[in-house]
Design a protein around this motif. Structure first.
Motif, short mmCIF file in Angstrom:
data_model
loop_
_atom_site.label_atom_id
_atom_site.label_comp_id
_atom_site.label_asym_id
_atom_site.label_seq_id
_atom_site.Cartn_x
_atom_site.Cartn_y
_atom_site.Cartn_z
N LYS A 56 99.67 79.47 -121.50
CA LYS A 56 98.48 80.27 -121.76
C LYS A 56 97.30 79.73 -120.98
O LYS A 56 97.31 78.58 -120.53
CB LYS A 56 98.13 80.29 -123.26
N ILE A 57 96.32 80.58 -120.78
CA ILE A 57 95.06 80.18 -120.16
C ILE A 57 94.08 79.85 -121.28
O ILE A 57 94.04 80.52 -122.31
CB ILE A 57 94.51 81.30 -119.26
N ALA A 58 93.28 78.83 -121.07
CA ALA A 58 92.37 78.36 -122.11
C ALA A 58 91.30 79.41 -122.44
O ALA A 58 90.90 80.21 -121.59
CB ALA A 58 91.70 77.07 -121.68
N THR A 59 90.84 79.36 -123.67
CA THR A 59 89.68 80.13 -124.10
C THR A 59 88.51 79.17 -124.28
O THR A 59 88.70 77.95 -124.39
CB THR A 59 89.95 80.84 -125.44
N PRO A 60 87.28 79.68 -124.34
CA PRO A 60 86.15 78.80 -124.61
C PRO A 60 86.31 78.01 -125.91
O PRO A 60 85.88 76.86 -126.00
CB PRO A 60 84.97 79.78 -124.69
N ASP A 61 86.96 78.61 -126.90
CA ASP A 61 87.17 77.90 -128.17
C ASP A 61 88.05 76.67 -127.99
O ASP A 61 87.86 75.66 -128.68
CB ASP A 61 87.80 78.83 -129.20
N ASP A 62 89.02 76.74 -127.09
CA ASP A 62 89.88 75.58 -126.83
C ASP A 62 89.04 74.39 -126.35
O ASP A 62 89.26 73.24 -126.76
CB ASP A 62 90.93 75.90 -125.77
N VAL A 63 88.09 74.67 -125.49
CA VAL A 63 87.22 73.61 -124.97
C VAL A 63 86.26 73.14 -126.06
O VAL A 63 86.06 71.94 -126.27
CB VAL A 63 86.44 74.10 -123.74
N ALA A 64 85.69 74.09 -126.78
CA ALA A 64 84.72 73.75 -127.83
C ALA A 64 85.35 72.88 -128.91
O ALA A 64 84.70 71.97 -129.46
CB ALA A 64 84.15 75.02 -128.45
N ASN A 65 86.61 73.11 -129.23
CA ASN A 65 87.27 72.33 -130.26
C ASN A 65 87.46 70.87 -129.84
O ASN A 65 87.48 69.97 -130.69
CB ASN A 65 88.62 72.95 -130.63
N THR A 66 87.61 70.64 -128.55
CA THR A 66 87.68 69.27 -128.04
C THR A 66 86.30 68.62 -128.11
O THR A 66 86.17 67.47 -128.53
CB THR A 66 88.21 69.26 -126.60
N VAL A 67 85.27 69.36 -127.71
CA VAL A 67 83.91 68.84 -127.76
C VAL A 67 83.53 68.49 -129.20
O VAL A 67 82.95 67.43 -129.46
CB VAL A 67 82.91 69.86 -127.18
N ARG A 68 83.87 69.35 -130.14
CA ARG A 68 83.43 69.14 -131.53
C ARG A 68 83.98 67.84 -132.08
O ARG A 68 83.33 67.18 -132.90
CB ARG A 68 83.79 70.34 -132.40
N TYR A 69 85.19 67.45 -131.66
CA TYR A 69 85.71 66.15 -132.12
C TYR A 69 84.96 65.00 -131.46
O TYR A 69 84.58 64.04 -132.13
CB TYR A 69 87.20 66.02 -131.85
N LEU A 70 84.71 65.10 -130.17
CA LEU A 70 84.07 64.01 -129.45
C LEU A 70 82.63 63.78 -129.88
O LEU A 70 82.08 62.70 -129.66
CB LEU A 70 84.14 64.26 -127.94
N VAL A 71 82.00 64.78 -130.49
CA VAL A 71 80.63 64.58 -130.96
C VAL A 71 80.58 64.30 -132.46
O VAL A 71 79.52 64.10 -133.02
CB VAL A 71 79.71 65.79 -130.64
N SER A 72 81.74 64.24 -133.09
CA SER A 72 81.78 64.04 -134.54
C SER A 72 81.57 62.58 -134.90
O SER A 72 81.68 61.67 -134.07
CB SER A 72 83.13 64.51 -135.09
N GLU A 73 81.29 62.34 -136.18
CA GLU A 73 81.15 60.98 -136.68
C GLU A 73 82.46 60.22 -136.52
O GLU A 73 82.47 59.00 -136.33
CB GLU A 73 80.75 61.01 -138.16
N ALA A 74 83.58 60.94 -136.58
CA ALA A 74 84.90 60.29 -136.56
C ALA A 74 85.28 59.74 -135.20
O ALA A 74 86.25 58.98 -135.08
CB ALA A 74 85.97 61.29 -137.01
N SER A 75 84.55 60.11 -134.14
CA SER A 75 84.97 59.74 -132.77
C SER A 75 84.22 58.52 -132.23
O SER A 75 84.21 58.31 -131.02
CB SER A 75 84.72 60.92 -131.83
#
Length: 247
Positions: A211-230
């Motif tokens: 499959k080709i990525a959607t913007p949500d695929d990228v956003a979901n990676t960003v959301r983890y990297l900016v989270s308290e857990a990362s």
């Protein structure tokens, strides 16, 4: 704990818009930076607010140091400064092979890309250092690692960005600030909607996830990297391409 403030440069469309919605859904106060897309940014902010999030639009050309400073000052004065920076603003470039390209065409992309990342990170880090907390995420591209014809200016600029993030990770880590790269492959956005279907199908066929990525695929990676857990993840290069590029 009070809300964290997240600034997404180039936040009105595509990956930026998906990231703004994802971070707002996670409880961050988001600031949608734009240059010309005022109405699109306003509609996005309204959509986020209607879903229960908190979002504001903020105009600034991140190639302009004065406008950058004014943007950060506004956020600091009204909401206490930036805790999360997602450097996503798209910089145009001249797609040409090396032998047909001029230095001015090449350096324009390099200068715009790095000035935006450098200057926004510099101002953001000043606030983050005081708070002893911060998340920096830079949107790069797998083209920094896998060359493609006529993308030498784009890929080289993103390669510089990748290296820059590693240095920030090393220098800013003691202050509780992380710095990471998110590197999408081909993503279905307004910028790629006119790409030939044959090209998209070729990419899809050579992608393990098919499959080709959607913007949500990228956003979901960003959301983890900016989270308290990362907090213990920094200096990384995270491809979001379904395995089309495997290190």
């Amino acid at each position: 704990m009070s809300k964290r403030n997240a600034l997404i440069t180039g936040g009105a469309r595509g990956i930026g818009a998906a990231t703004a919605k994802a971070l707002a859904a996670d409880g961050l106060r988001v600031f949608i930076n734009y240059v010309n897309s005022a109405s699109v940014a306003a509609e996005l902010a309204q959509e986020i607010q209607a879903a229960g999030g908190e979002a504001y639009t903020i105009q600034a050309d991140v190639r302009d140091k004065t406008q950058i400073q004014a943007m950060f000052d506004s956020i600091a004065n009204e909401h206490g400064g930036v805790d999360v920076l997602v450097s996503n603003a798209n910089m145009n470039f001249t797609p040409k092979p090396f032998m047909e390209q001029t230095w001015d065409e090449f350096s324009q992309k390099l200068n715009d890309e790095m000035h935006a990342a450098y200057q926004t990170a510099k101002v953001a880090a000043e606030s983050m250092k005081q708070k002893q907390y911060g998340r920096l995420v830079f949107i790069s591209s797998t083209l920094s690692e896998v060359p493609a014809p006529s993308f030498i200016a784009h890929g080289s600029a993103k390669g510089a960005l990748d290296s820059f993030s590693k240095y920030l990770a090393q220098e800013l880590g003691p202050y509780g600030i992380t710095s990471n790269i998110v590197a999408p492959g081909l993503v279905e956005t307004d910028a790629t909607k006119d790409a030939p279907e044959e090209f998209k199908e070729m990419i899809r066929m050579h992608t393990p996830t098919q499959k080709i990525a959607t913007p949500d695929d990228v956003a979901n990676t960003v959301r983890y990297l900016v989270s308290e857990a990362s907090g213990h993840i920094t200096g990384t290069y995270q491809p979001v391409c379904g395995g089309a590029y495997i290190q």
